[in-house]
Design a protein around this motif. Sequence first.
Motif, PDB file in Angstrom:
ATOM      1  N   THR A 149       0.786  -1.233   0.000  1.00  0.00           N
ATOM      2  CA  THR A 149       0.000   0.000   0.000  1.00  0.00           C
ATOM      3  C   THR A 149       0.816   1.280   0.000  1.00  0.00           C
ATOM      4  N   VAL A 150       1.957   1.288   0.640  1.00  0.00           N
ATOM      5  CA  VAL A 150       2.696   2.535   0.825  1.00  0.00           C
ATOM      6  C   VAL A 150       3.506   2.851  -0.425  1.00  0.00           C
ATOM      7  N   ARG A 151       3.286   4.022  -0.972  1.00  0.00           N
ATOM      8  CA  ARG A 151       3.997   4.444  -2.176  1.00  0.00           C
ATOM      9  C   ARG A 151       5.331   5.094  -1.835  1.00  0.00           C
ATOM     10  N   ARG A 152       6.269   4.946  -2.743  1.00  0.00           N
ATOM     11  CA  ARG A 152       7.525   5.695  -2.642  1.00  0.00           C
ATOM     12  C   ARG A 152       7.554   6.854  -3.630  1.00  0.00           C
ATOM     13  N   GLY A 153       6.586   6.878  -4.525  1.00  0.00           N
ATOM     14  CA  GLY A 153       6.430   7.968  -5.480  1.00  0.00           C
ATOM     15  C   GLY A 153       4.945   8.249  -5.631  1.00  0.00           C
ATOM     16  N   LEU A 154       4.595   9.154  -6.540  1.00  0.00           N
ATOM     17  CA  LEU A 154       3.196   9.547  -6.682  1.00  0.00           C
ATOM     18  C   LEU A 154       2.358   8.545  -7.456  1.00  0.00           C
ATOM     19  N   PHE A 155       2.988   7.554  -8.068  1.00  0.00           N
ATOM     20  CA  PHE A 155       2.243   6.615  -8.889  1.00  0.00           C
ATOM     21  C   PHE A 155       2.302   5.228  -8.285  1.00  0.00           C
ATOM     22  N   TYR A 156       1.241   4.457  -8.544  1.00  0.00           N
ATOM     23  CA  TYR A 156       1.144   3.114  -8.003  1.00  0.00           C
ATOM     24  C   TYR A 156       2.195   2.194  -8.603  1.00  0.00           C
ATOM     25  N   GLY A 157       2.316   1.006  -8.018  1.00  0.00           N
ATOM     26  CA  GLY A 157       3.132  -0.030  -8.625  1.00  0.00           C
ATOM     27  C   GLY A 157       4.377  -0.407  -7.866  1.00  0.00           C
ATOM     28  N   ASP A 158       4.704   0.298  -6.777  1.00  0.00           N
ATOM     29  CA  ASP A 158       5.876  -0.107  -5.987  1.00  0.00           C
ATOM     30  C   ASP A 158       5.657  -1.510  -5.420  1.00  0.00           C
ATOM     31  N   GLY A 159       4.531  -1.688  -4.759  1.00  0.00           N
ATOM     32  CA  GLY A 159       4.117  -3.003  -4.292  1.00  0.00           C
ATOM     33  C   GLY A 159       2.773  -3.324  -4.887  1.00  0.00           C
ATOM     34  N   GLN A 230     -16.334   0.424   0.115  1.00  0.00           N
ATOM     35  CA  GLN A 230     -14.922   0.106   0.296  1.00  0.00           C
ATOM     36  C   GLN A 230     -14.361   0.730   1.563  1.00  0.00           C
ATOM     37  N   LEU A 231     -14.882   1.896   1.929  1.00  0.00           N
ATOM     38  CA  LEU A 231     -14.447   2.508   3.187  1.00  0.00           C
ATOM     39  C   LEU A 231     -14.911   1.660   4.375  1.00  0.00           C
ATOM     40  N   GLU A 232     -16.123   1.138   4.300  1.00  0.00           N
ATOM     41  CA  GLU A 232     -16.596   0.242   5.359  1.00  0.00           C
ATOM     42  C   GLU A 232     -15.693  -0.981   5.461  1.00  0.00           C
ATOM     43  N   TRP A 233     -15.302  -1.533   4.304  1.00  0.00           N
ATOM     44  CA  TRP A 233     -14.391  -2.686   4.315  1.00  0.00           C
ATOM     45  C   TRP A 233     -13.067  -2.314   4.978  1.00  0.00           C
ATOM     46  N   LEU A 234     -12.544  -1.132   4.665  1.00  0.00           N
ATOM     47  CA  LEU A 234     -11.279  -0.707   5.246  1.00  0.00           C
ATOM     48  C   LEU A 234     -11.390  -0.607   6.765  1.00  0.00           C
ATOM     49  N   HIS A 235     -12.490  -0.054   7.254  1.00  0.00           N
ATOM     50  CA  HIS A 235     -12.678   0.050   8.700  1.00  0.00           C
ATOM     51  C   HIS A 235     -12.726  -1.337   9.344  1.00  0.00           C
ATOM     52  N   ARG A 236     -13.402  -2.290   8.694  1.00  0.00           N
ATOM     53  CA  ARG A 236     -13.475  -3.654   9.241  1.00  0.00           C
ATOM     54  C   ARG A 236     -12.110  -4.340   9.227  1.00  0.00           C
ATOM     55  N   SER A 237     -11.257  -3.961   8.278  1.00  0.00           N
ATOM     56  CA  SER A 237      -9.968  -4.640   8.086  1.00  0.00           C
ATOM     57  C   SER A 237      -8.813  -3.925   8.767  1.00  0.00           C
ATOM     58  N   ARG A 238      -9.101  -2.911   9.555  1.00  0.00           N
ATOM     59  CA  ARG A 238      -8.031  -2.095  10.128  1.00  0.00           C
ATOM     60  C   ARG A 238      -7.053  -2.928  10.960  1.00  0.00           C
ATOM     61  N   HIS A 239      -7.557  -3.991  11.609  1.00  0.00           N
ATOM     62  CA  HIS A 239      -6.687  -4.815  12.447  1.00  0.00           C
ATOM     63  C   HIS A 239      -5.656  -5.592  11.635  1.00  0.00           C
ATOM     64  N   LEU A 240      -5.854  -5.672  10.315  1.00  0.00           N
ATOM     65  CA  LEU A 240      -4.925  -6.397   9.454  1.00  0.00           C
ATOM     66  C   LEU A 240      -3.864  -5.489   8.838  1.00  0.00           C
ATOM     67  N   LEU A 241      -3.953  -4.194   9.111  1.00  0.00           N
ATOM     68  CA  LEU A 241      -3.064  -3.206   8.508  1.00  0.00           C
ATOM     69  C   LEU A 241      -2.277  -2.478   9.586  1.00  0.00           C
ATOM     70  N   THR A 242      -1.045  -2.120   9.282  1.00  0.00           N
ATOM     71  CA  THR A 242      -0.332  -1.212  10.167  1.00  0.00           C
ATOM     72  C   THR A 242      -0.950   0.182  10.023  1.00  0.00           C
ATOM     73  N   PRO A 243      -0.762   1.080  10.996  1.00  0.00           N
ATOM     74  CA  PRO A 243      -1.286   2.447  10.844  1.00  0.00           C
ATOM     75  C   PRO A 243      -0.764   3.138   9.585  1.00  0.00           C
ATOM     76  N   ARG A 244       0.479   2.877   9.235  1.00  0.00           N
ATOM     77  CA  ARG A 244       1.045   3.478   8.024  1.00  0.00           C
ATOM     78  C   ARG A 244       0.319   2.966   6.789  1.00  0.00           C
ATOM     79  N   ALA A 245       0.051   1.667   6.743  1.00  0.00           N
ATOM     80  CA  ALA A 245      -0.635   1.086   5.600  1.00  0.00           C
ATOM     81  C   ALA A 245      -2.082   1.558   5.526  1.00  0.00           C
ATOM     82  N   TYR A 246      -2.731   1.682   6.677  1.00  0.00           N
ATOM     83  CA  TYR A 246      -4.117   2.151   6.711  1.00  0.00           C
ATOM     84  C   TYR A 246      -4.222   3.536   6.078  1.00  0.00           C
ATOM     85  N   ALA A 247      -3.361   4.436   6.503  1.00  0.00           N
ATOM     86  CA  ALA A 247      -3.402   5.789   5.960  1.00  0.00           C
ATOM     87  C   ALA A 247      -3.106   5.803   4.466  1.00  0.00           C
ATOM     88  N   ALA A 248      -2.117   5.022   4.043  1.00  0.00           N
ATOM     89  CA  ALA A 248      -1.753   4.995   2.622  1.00  0.00           C
ATOM     90  C   ALA A 248      -2.902   4.492   1.774  1.00  0.00           C
TER      91      ALA A 248
END
Length: 345
Positions: A149-159, A230-248
């Motif tokens: 999820t976490v980008r190193r640049g402005l475009f997707y595709g790092d991971g 999708q936002l509801e899904w993200l809230h339900r899945s928060r326990h599976l993500l680090t805080p950094r990944a959640y924000a990204a």
Amino acid sequence: MDALPEVSVVIPTRFRPELVTRAVRSALTQTVGNLEVIVVVDGPDEATSDALALITDARLRVLVLPRSGGAPNARNVGVREARAPWTALLDDDDEWLPQKLAVQLDAARDAGVAMPVVASRLINRTPRADSVLPRRLPAPGEPVSEYLTVRRGLFYGDGFIQTSTIMAPTALLRREPFTVGLRRMQELDWVLRAVSHDEVDLVIAAEALVVFHQDEDRPRITLSSPWEGQLEWLHRSRHLLTPRAYAALLMSVISSMAAPTRSARTFGMLLRDARRNGRPGPIDYLTFLQIWLIPPKLRHNLRDLVLGRRREQRAGVTAPTTAERRVPGLGDRSGELAPVSTERG
């Protein structure tokens, strides 16, 4: 009784006979011959059934569901029918290179864990350009949710991870089925849950083994979805993500789905959510702003221009083709399939 296959291939499809036959042939021509291909037709579809009937290979099985239940349900049906210890997933509009399963089976044998989830790089093919995703492999010890999820640049595709790259133990896919009713980020949701088990790790083959077709003149089964769901899904899945990944994930994928509303209220609500429940980095703020402020078509053109120049600069440099990188089986991943599925068009 026939010997059991080494790999079961599951392909969900509906109303795309030309595409699914291409996908099936790419599976049947694998260098691994001991396999079965299970096509699950998601509801009555005479044209698709007729097209598949012309393929006489005995390794092909076609299941026609009485009514449409969506791609996740069709995948789950196929997995329940699988006879092999390994199941590989293939979307009907993608195709595999011939050595795909052989490379993944080798990677699985070398993984050193009981239940490896084996993915690979892919060739991301659009009318504008071809590119190889993901652009990098996970760093040692990097949380999977952050890698995806976490980008190193402005475009997707790092991971990145996409359904057609995934091969996993059939038992794992039965234990953790795909979430029926989830329109987007289906593979991300599944990987996050799968790797939450201690005996599961993610392995990514460095070689591009899949052709991922995008931006063709047709709807894609996972292309559209209300952002609120999708936002509801993200809230339900928060326990599976680090805080950094959640924000990204919130500031890239979810935001790209919500940005067409041009709602200042939604803009502020998503920003507050990311700050309250996650840990955004500078690149997340930049991503968030460019998604909301730059029109999608211009953003896509800029992306292709920048990535095209990077490919030209790397021309002549041979990338590794067989190395794999293992990621610790932490219960935290997500991607732009996280990155990519948000910016297909």
